[in-house]
Write a protein that holds these residues in place. Structure first.
Motif, PDB file in Angstrom:
ATOM      1  N   THR A  94       0.895  -1.137  -0.126  1.00 28.32           N
ATOM      2  CA  THR A  94      -0.005  -0.006  -0.021  1.00 28.32           C
ATOM      3  C   THR A  94       0.901   1.230   0.028  1.00 28.32           C
ATOM      4  O   THR A  94       0.600   2.094  -0.853  1.00 28.32           O
ATOM      5  CB  THR A  94      -1.044   0.043   1.395  1.00 28.32           C
ATOM      6  N   HIS A  95       1.925   1.280   0.875  1.00 27.13           N
ATOM      7  CA  HIS A  95       2.901   1.978   0.666  1.00 27.13           C
ATOM      8  C   HIS A  95       4.326   1.639   1.353  1.00 27.13           C
ATOM      9  O   HIS A  95       4.228   0.644   1.964  1.00 27.13           O
ATOM     10  CB  HIS A  95       2.402   3.511   1.490  1.00 27.13           C
ATOM     11  N   LEU A  96       5.223   2.563   1.579  1.00 29.18           N
ATOM     12  CA  LEU A  96       6.570   2.061   2.051  1.00 29.18           C
ATOM     13  C   LEU A  96       7.001   2.491   3.478  1.00 29.18           C
ATOM     14  O   LEU A  96       8.154   2.491   3.908  1.00 29.18           O
ATOM     15  CB  LEU A  96       7.680   2.347   1.170  1.00 29.18           C
ATOM     16  N   TRP A  98       7.651   2.450   7.575  1.00 27.20           N
ATOM     17  CA  TRP A  98       8.332   1.312   8.104  1.00 27.20           C
ATOM     18  C   TRP A  98       7.322   0.162   8.698  1.00 27.20           C
ATOM     19  O   TRP A  98       7.730  -0.855   8.958  1.00 27.20           O
ATOM     20  CB  TRP A  98       9.050   1.890   9.335  1.00 27.20           C
ATOM     21  N   ASP A  99       6.046   0.503   8.919  1.00 30.02           N
ATOM     22  CA  ASP A  99       5.112  -0.702   9.527  1.00 30.02           C
ATOM     23  C   ASP A  99       4.274  -1.248   8.570  1.00 30.02           C
ATOM     24  O   ASP A  99       3.470  -2.000   8.948  1.00 30.02           O
ATOM     25  CB  ASP A  99       4.363   0.380  10.665  1.00 30.02           C
ATOM     26  N   HIS A 100       4.695  -1.105   7.410  1.00 33.47           N
ATOM     27  CA  HIS A 100       4.075  -1.797   6.473  1.00 33.47           C
ATOM     28  C   HIS A 100       5.133  -2.636   5.215  1.00 33.47           C
ATOM     29  O   HIS A 100       4.578  -3.501   4.458  1.00 33.47           O
ATOM     30  CB  HIS A 100       3.253  -0.775   5.345  1.00 33.47           C
ATOM     31  N   CYS A 101       6.281  -2.564   5.504  1.00 37.38           N
ATOM     32  CA  CYS A 101       7.088  -3.204   4.626  1.00 37.38           C
ATOM     33  C   CYS A 101       8.279  -3.857   5.409  1.00 37.38           C
ATOM     34  O   CYS A 101       9.434  -4.408   4.669  1.00 37.38           O
ATOM     35  CB  CYS A 101       7.453  -2.372   3.285  1.00 37.38           C
ATOM     36  N   GLY A 190      -5.242   0.016   3.472  1.00 31.40           N
ATOM     37  CA  GLY A 190      -3.778   0.495   4.156  1.00 31.40           C
ATOM     38  C   GLY A 190      -4.405   1.706   4.833  1.00 31.40           C
ATOM     39  O   GLY A 190      -5.366   1.869   5.464  1.00 31.40           O
ATOM     40  N   ASP A 191      -3.162   2.864   5.035  1.00 34.91           N
ATOM     41  CA  ASP A 191      -3.381   3.889   5.576  1.00 34.91           C
ATOM     42  C   ASP A 191      -4.275   4.965   5.091  1.00 34.91           C
ATOM     43  O   ASP A 191      -4.228   6.048   5.560  1.00 34.91           O
ATOM     44  CB  ASP A 191      -2.260   4.415   6.404  1.00 34.91           C
ATOM     45  N   ALA A 192      -4.879   4.818   3.893  1.00 35.51           N
ATOM     46  CA  ALA A 192      -5.692   5.633   3.105  1.00 35.51           C
ATOM     47  C   ALA A 192      -7.204   5.767   4.092  1.00 35.51           C
ATOM     48  O   ALA A 192      -7.792   6.759   4.051  1.00 35.51           O
ATOM     49  CB  ALA A 192      -6.079   5.333   1.937  1.00 35.51           C
ATOM     50  N   VAL A 193      -7.318   4.684   4.889  1.00 32.43           N
ATOM     51  CA  VAL A 193      -8.398   4.849   6.094  1.00 32.43           C
ATOM     52  C   VAL A 193      -7.703   3.779   6.962  1.00 32.43           C
ATOM     53  O   VAL A 193      -7.464   3.086   7.096  1.00 32.43           O
ATOM     54  CB  VAL A 193      -9.767   4.071   5.651  1.00 32.43           C
ATOM     55  N   PHE A 194      -7.354   5.010   7.987  1.00 36.64           N
ATOM     56  CA  PHE A 194      -6.157   4.673   9.075  1.00 36.64           C
ATOM     57  C   PHE A 194      -6.757   3.718  10.133  1.00 36.64           C
ATOM     58  O   PHE A 194      -6.235   2.782  10.598  1.00 36.64           O
ATOM     59  CB  PHE A 194      -5.688   5.759   9.687  1.00 36.64           C
ATOM     60  N   ALA A 195      -8.077   3.999  10.661  1.00 36.24           N
ATOM     61  CA  ALA A 195      -8.633   3.478  11.709  1.00 36.24           C
ATOM     62  C   ALA A 195     -10.119   3.376  11.797  1.00 36.24           C
ATOM     63  O   ALA A 195     -10.629   4.135  11.030  1.00 36.24           O
ATOM     64  CB  ALA A 195      -8.091   3.755  13.123  1.00 36.24           C
ATOM     65  N   GLY A 238      -5.828   0.364   7.914  1.00 38.57           N
ATOM     66  CA  GLY A 238      -4.533  -0.129   8.104  1.00 38.57           C
ATOM     67  C   GLY A 238      -4.367  -0.461   9.664  1.00 38.57           C
ATOM     68  O   GLY A 238      -3.429  -1.293   9.760  1.00 38.57           O
ATOM     69  N   HIS A 239      -4.906   0.158  10.632  1.00 37.62           N
ATOM     70  CA  HIS A 239      -4.660   0.162  11.887  1.00 37.62           C
ATOM     71  C   HIS A 239      -5.755  -0.111  12.661  1.00 37.62           C
ATOM     72  O   HIS A 239      -5.667   0.307  14.241  1.00 37.62           O
ATOM     73  CB  HIS A 239      -3.741   1.384  12.160  1.00 37.62           C
ATOM     74  N   GLY A 240      -7.164  -0.340  12.201  1.00 41.03           N
ATOM     75  CA  GLY A 240      -8.204  -0.133  13.129  1.00 41.03           C
ATOM     76  C   GLY A 240      -8.240  -1.530  13.757  1.00 41.03           C
ATOM     77  O   GLY A 240      -8.105  -2.755  13.172  1.00 41.03           O
TER      78      GLY A 240
END
Ligand SMILES: [Zn+2]
Length: 250
Positions: A94-96, A98-101, A190-195, A238-240
């Protein structure tokens, strides 16, 4: 076998609610959130969306107090599903951040997909984002160092059940992944919708959903959230915490 999605929590991040999630309210309130990665499979192809966060030492450097119990590392999470790292055909990032790759080089037989704008920015980030991308400028080695990626710039149909599409705003080259299942379209945002909170109406600003507090472009962020919500029958954030409601979907 029909298409299944397995969410895997790879650790816990401590962050400021107002700064990262609810933007405008909740400043100074520390919260702990899971860091999701996903396995998507039809029983034949095995595709990861993100590889999750790093070990505790590095996580604590990024966001003090964050931690990864060892058994949550991405390869251990896959082992619980009886899947070896060598079996993974592709990893879609989704992106790079640190918490995704983290640990991405474990997937020796996989093709790696990332948005072109994300790779460009990650390799030479703005000083405000050195830490997010584990920049060499801070004396660390980024997880994607020396990795060869397939870069995409527009919506991309990977196979009959996976399509990924640009959702910038949280970062320059964010993308989200739509998965076609027997129960409709699941979008791994991903973090496009965080929680979870971000899917709820924003009473404070009178908006149909709650835009996040952290972004590189707030207009893109809003449009990306809207695009995801319109497209999805179900949204994985991404983090919910709600993502962990079931071990497998649908
Ligand atoms: Zn994240």
């Amino acid at each position: 076998m029909s298409v299944k999605i397995y969410p895997m929590n790879t650790g816990f991040i401590k962050l400021d609610n107002g700064v990262y999630i609810t933007g405008g309210v909740g400043y100074g309130e520390e919260v702990e959130v899971p860091a999701w990665a996903f396995l998507v499979t039809d029983g034949k192809e095995k595709i990861l969306v993100d590889t999750g966060m790093s070990d505790t030492k590095s996580a604590d450097w990024h966001h003090p107090g964050s931690y990864q119990p060892g058994e949550l590392r991405i390869d251990r999470q896959l082992a619980k599903l009886s899947i070896e790292v060598e079996e993974i055909n592709a990893v879609i990032f989704t992106h790079l951040h640190w918490d995704h790759c983290a640990n991405m080089k474990l997937f020796v037989n996989a093709e790696y997909f990332v948005h072109a704008n994300e790779l460009k920015f990650a390799l030479d980030p703005h000083i405000l984002y050195y830490k997010s991308y584990s920049s060499r400028k801070l004396g660390v080695i980024p997880p994607f160092d020396g990795v060869e990626f397939q870069t995409v710039e527009v919506e991309y149909e990977y196979n009959s059940f996976i399509t990924f599409f640009p959702t910038p705003g949280h970062c320059p080259g964010h993308q989200s992944v739509a998965v076609k299942t027997d129960s409709g379209i699941y979008v791994i945002a991903g973090d496009a919708v965080f929680a979870d909170e971000n899917l709820k109406p924003d009473a404070h600003r009178k908006l149909p959903f709650t835009p996040m507090g952290r972004f590189v472009n707030v207009f893109e962020l809003y449009d990306s959230m809207e695009r995801i919500i319109n497209r999805a029958d179900h949204v994985f954030t991404g983090h919910g915490r709600a993502v962990g409601g079931q071990p497998v979907y649908p």
